[in-house]
Scaffold this motif. Structure first.
Motif, mmCIF file in Angstrom:
data_model
loop_
_atom_site.group_PDB
_atom_site.id
_atom_site.type_symbol
_atom_site.label_atom_id
_atom_site.label_comp_id
_atom_site.label_asym_id
_atom_site.label_seq_id
_atom_site.Cartn_x
_atom_site.Cartn_y
_atom_site.Cartn_z
ATOM 1 N N LEU A 1 0.832 -1.219 0.000
ATOM 2 C CA LEU A 1 0.000 0.000 0.000
ATOM 3 C C LEU A 1 0.863 1.265 0.000
ATOM 4 N N LEU A 2 1.878 1.273 0.844
ATOM 5 C CA LEU A 2 2.762 2.429 0.933
ATOM 6 C C LEU A 2 3.469 2.667 -0.401
ATOM 7 N N TYR A 3 3.926 1.601 -1.023
ATOM 8 C CA TYR A 3 4.604 1.711 -2.319
ATOM 9 C C TYR A 3 3.692 2.373 -3.348
ATOM 10 N N MET A 4 2.448 1.897 -3.455
ATOM 11 C CA MET A 4 1.534 2.450 -4.458
ATOM 12 C C MET A 4 1.243 3.927 -4.206
ATOM 13 N N VAL A 5 1.002 4.293 -2.956
ATOM 14 C CA VAL A 5 0.697 5.689 -2.627
ATOM 15 C C VAL A 5 1.903 6.583 -2.915
ATOM 16 N N VAL A 6 3.099 6.146 -2.505
ATOM 17 C CA VAL A 6 4.301 6.947 -2.734
ATOM 18 C C VAL A 6 4.568 7.111 -4.231
ATOM 19 N N VAL A 7 4.447 6.038 -4.986
ATOM 20 C CA VAL A 7 4.708 6.123 -6.425
ATOM 21 C C VAL A 7 3.666 6.990 -7.116
ATOM 22 N N TRP A 8 2.372 6.784 -6.800
ATOM 23 C CA TRP A 8 1.314 7.557 -7.457
ATOM 24 C C TRP A 8 1.373 9.043 -7.133
ATOM 25 N N TYR A 9 1.667 9.380 -5.868
ATOM 26 C CA TYR A 9 1.529 10.766 -5.441
ATOM 27 C C TYR A 9 2.842 11.514 -5.260
ATOM 28 N N LEU A 10 3.983 10.822 -5.296
ATOM 29 C CA LEU A 10 5.270 11.507 -5.171
ATOM 30 C C LEU A 10 6.189 11.246 -6.364
ATOM 31 N N VAL A 11 6.419 9.993 -6.680
ATOM 32 C CA VAL A 11 7.413 9.639 -7.707
ATOM 33 C C VAL A 11 6.948 10.045 -9.106
ATOM 34 N N ILE A 12 5.773 9.604 -9.510
ATOM 35 C CA ILE A 12 5.290 9.913 -10.859
ATOM 36 C C ILE A 12 5.107 11.419 -11.065
ATOM 37 N N PRO A 13 4.469 12.145 -10.139
ATOM 38 C CA PRO A 13 4.396 13.603 -10.333
ATOM 39 C C PRO A 13 5.775 14.278 -10.383
ATOM 40 N N PHE A 14 6.751 13.741 -9.624
ATOM 41 C CA PHE A 14 8.099 14.292 -9.671
ATOM 42 C C PHE A 14 8.682 14.150 -11.074
ATOM 43 N N PHE A 15 8.583 12.965 -11.662
ATOM 44 C CA PHE A 15 9.134 12.752 -12.994
ATOM 45 C C PHE A 15 8.301 13.439 -14.078
ATOM 46 N N ALA A 16 7.007 13.559 -13.859
ATOM 47 C CA ALA A 16 6.152 14.237 -14.839
ATOM 48 C C ALA A 16 6.283 15.749 -14.710
ATOM 49 N N GLN A 17 6.779 16.207 -13.578
ATOM 50 C CA GLN A 17 6.951 17.612 -13.252
ATOM 51 C C GLN A 17 5.630 18.370 -13.252
ATOM 52 N N PRO B 1 2.005 18.362 -10.638
ATOM 53 C CA PRO B 1 1.414 17.773 -9.440
ATOM 54 C C PRO B 1 0.108 17.022 -9.713
ATOM 55 N N ASN B 2 -0.565 17.297 -10.822
ATOM 56 C CA ASN B 2 -1.869 16.696 -11.077
ATOM 57 C C ASN B 2 -1.817 15.508 -12.024
ATOM 58 N N ASN B 3 -0.632 15.029 -12.358
ATOM 59 C CA ASN B 3 -0.503 13.912 -13.286
ATOM 60 C C ASN B 3 -0.965 12.624 -12.622
ATOM 61 N N LEU B 4 -1.821 11.866 -13.309
ATOM 62 C CA LEU B 4 -2.283 10.581 -12.791
ATOM 63 C C LEU B 4 -1.946 9.491 -13.789
ATOM 64 N N ALA B 5 -1.275 8.441 -13.323
ATOM 65 C CA ALA B 5 -0.928 7.330 -14.192
ATOM 66 C C ALA B 5 -1.898 6.174 -14.016
ATOM 67 N N SER B 6 -2.881 6.356 -13.170
ATOM 68 C CA SER B 6 -3.810 5.272 -12.884
ATOM 69 C C SER B 6 -5.211 5.843 -12.729
ATOM 70 N N ASP B 7 -6.200 5.012 -12.987
ATOM 71 C CA ASP B 7 -7.582 5.405 -12.758
ATOM 72 C C ASP B 7 -7.918 5.398 -11.272
ATOM 73 N N ILE B 8 -7.061 4.774 -10.488
ATOM 74 C CA ILE B 8 -7.280 4.689 -9.049
ATOM 75 C C ILE B 8 -6.728 5.956 -8.408
ATOM 76 N N ASN B 9 -7.576 6.704 -7.773
ATOM 77 C CA ASN B 9 -7.157 7.918 -7.090
ATOM 78 C C ASN B 9 -7.795 7.888 -5.705
ATOM 79 N N LEU B 10 -6.990 7.645 -4.711
ATOM 80 C CA LEU B 10 -7.502 7.441 -3.363
ATOM 81 C C LEU B 10 -8.082 8.695 -2.735
ATOM 82 N N PHE B 11 -7.675 9.868 -3.190
ATOM 83 C CA PHE B 11 -8.038 11.098 -2.512
ATOM 84 C C PHE B 11 -8.934 12.024 -3.333
#
Length: 194
Positions: free
Chosen positions: A161-177, A179-189
Motif C-alpha cells: 500500500l505504501l509503495y503504491m501511494v508513494v509512487v502515485w503521489y510523489l514519484v510519478i508527479p516528480f518525474f512528470a513535473q 502535481p496533477n498527473n495521474l498514471a492510474s484510474d485509481i485515485n484514493l483522494f
C-alpha cells in the motif's frame, strides 16, 4: 517499446510524445531493465511477445505442478479467455502481462518454502508497474488469513500500500513535473461525485 529503444540507443528514458520523463507516465524500473537487456541483444518487438509467451508458459507449468487434477479445468478458460492472452493476437503487450508468472512463482516459492526466490520475485514485481503493489497486498492478506502470520502479512500488505501511494503521489508527479498527473484510474483522494 519506443521508450526502451530510446533508452538503449540514447541512454535516456524520455517520452518525446508527451514531453516528459518515461517514469512520469508509468513507473516501471525493473521492466525497463529487463527489456533493455533483451533490446541490447537485438532491437525488435519480438522480445515483447517472447516475454509474454514465456510468462504464460511459466504460469501454466507451475499451475499444473500445483494441481494436476483441477489445473487443466481452470487453466484452459484462463488461456482462452483472459484479456491479456487474447490481446496477444493483436500484438499487444503491457508489463502487467508478466504478473501471472510472477504471482505463481511467488505462490510456488511459498509452498516450497524457498524464501530467496520469494523475495527476489516480490522485489522484482514492485518495479514492474506502479500498481504492482497489489501483489504485495494480496500476499500480505494471504499470510494474515491463510498462513496465520499476522505481523508478516501486515508488513507485506503495508509495504504494498505504501509503495503504491508513494509512487502515485510523489514519484510519478516528480518525474512528470506536474502535481496533477495521474498514471492510474485509481485515485484514493479524489472527490466522489454525488
Amino acid at each position: 517499446h519506443n521508450l526502451i529503444i530510446n533508452f538503449v540507443r540514447n541512454n535516456e528514458y524520455y517520452n518525446k510524445l508527451n514531453n516528459i520523463h518515461g517514469f512520469g507516465d508509468h513507473f516501471k524500473p525493473t521492466h525497463i531493465l529487463l527489456m533493455s537487456f533483451f533490446y541490447m541483444i537485438s532491437i525488435t518487438s519480438y522480445w515483447i511477445i517472447f516475454l509474454k509467451c514465456l510468462s504464460i508458459i511459466i504460469f501454466s507449468i507451475l499451475f499444473m505442478k500445483l494441481n494436476t487434477k483441477l489445473g487443466p479445468i481452470i487453466l484452459l478458460p484462463y488461456l482462452l479467455f483472459s484479456a491479456h492472452n487474447i490481446s496477444f493476437i493483436y500484438w499487444e503487450y503491457h508489463p502487467s502481462n508478466l504478473t501471472p508468472a510472477l504471482v505463481i512463482i511467488i505462490y510456488y516459492s511459498i509452498i516450497k518454502k524457498n524464501w530467496l526466490v520469494f523475495w527476489i520475485t516480490m522485489i522484482f514485481s514492485l518495479g514492474l508497474k506502479e500498481n504492482a503493489g497489489v501483489i504485495w497486498v494480496c500476499y500480505g492478506l494471504y499470510f494474515i488469513f491463510i498462513g496465520e502470520k499476522i505481523r508478516f502479512g501486515s508488513f507485506i500488505a503495508g509495504i504494498g500500500l505504501l509503495y503504491m501511494v508513494v509512487v502515485w503521489y510523489l514519484v510519478i508527479p516528480f518525474f512528470a513535473q506536474t502535481p496533477n498527473n495521474l498514471a492510474s484510474d485509481i485515485n484514493l483522494f479524489r472527490d466522489i461525485p454525488e
